[in-house]
Scaffold this motif. Structure first.
Motif: not given
Length: 193
Positions: A14-41
């Protein structure tokens, strides 16, 4: 970031956090909708790129779109069809919608009912990883209980990874890990419950 995150088969995170904390952005990177700036999956220890990630995930984002046609679901498989019909009833939609040859009979439903159908579609797609972004937020208490106590448990028993962005703290006991995002940083709140 940077973010170091790991989920295992049969685990609910479960992922929690306030509005604008990065939850949905993280989810979109994790699912491949956004490309990460660096690192690997990595999946099963093998590095995968953003466009390959979609093969592993079935998702319902808060701003989802539901199609009448069921893609990636073979309803000619009698077991799959029976399972779908059973869940339509469990989701209390049997008087509203049925399964056609390769589609729902209708998607002209309320917002909450459409979200239930999106959840059913995810479940029937049978991907190794499910990601839900506030999927139960606008649902009644009976559905929330069904989602967290029954459906999530079945997904875990099938060896699926379930990642849920949620604020339903009444159900945190169903998570193997609860992680919190704050200003784009990740903090593990609980692990191994």
């Amino acid at each position: 970031g940077p973010i170091d995150f790991e989920a295992k088969k049969g685990e609910a995170v479960f992922i929690v956090g306030g509005n604008g904390s990065g939850k949905t952005t993280f989810a979109k990177i994790l699912t491949g909708l956004y490309a990460p700036d660096g690192g690997t999956i990595k999946v099963d220890g093998e590095e995968v790129n953003s466009y390959q990630l979609g093969e592993y995930f079935s998702t319902v984002f808060s701003g989802y779109h539901l199609f009448e046609r069921l893609y990636n679901v073979d309803l000619s498989d009698e077991e799959k069809r029976k399972e779908g019909e059973k869940y339509i009833e469990m989701l209390n939609l049997q008087d509203k919608v049925s399964l056609g040859e390769d589609s729902f009979s209708t998607i002209d439903l309320s917002g909450g009912q459409r979200k239930r159908l999106a959840l059913l579609q995810c479940y029937l797609e049978d991907c190794p990883i499910y990601l839900f972004d506030e999927v139960a937020a606008d649902q009644d208490p009976q559905f929330r209980r069904f989602f967290y106590r029954e459906l999530l448990t079945r997904m875990k028993e099938k060896g699926k990874i379930v990642i849920a962005i949620t604020h339903d703290d009444h159900y945190f006991d169903m998570a193997d890990k609860v992680i919190k995002f704050d200003m784009g940083k990740l903090d593990v709140l609980t692990e191994g419950t």
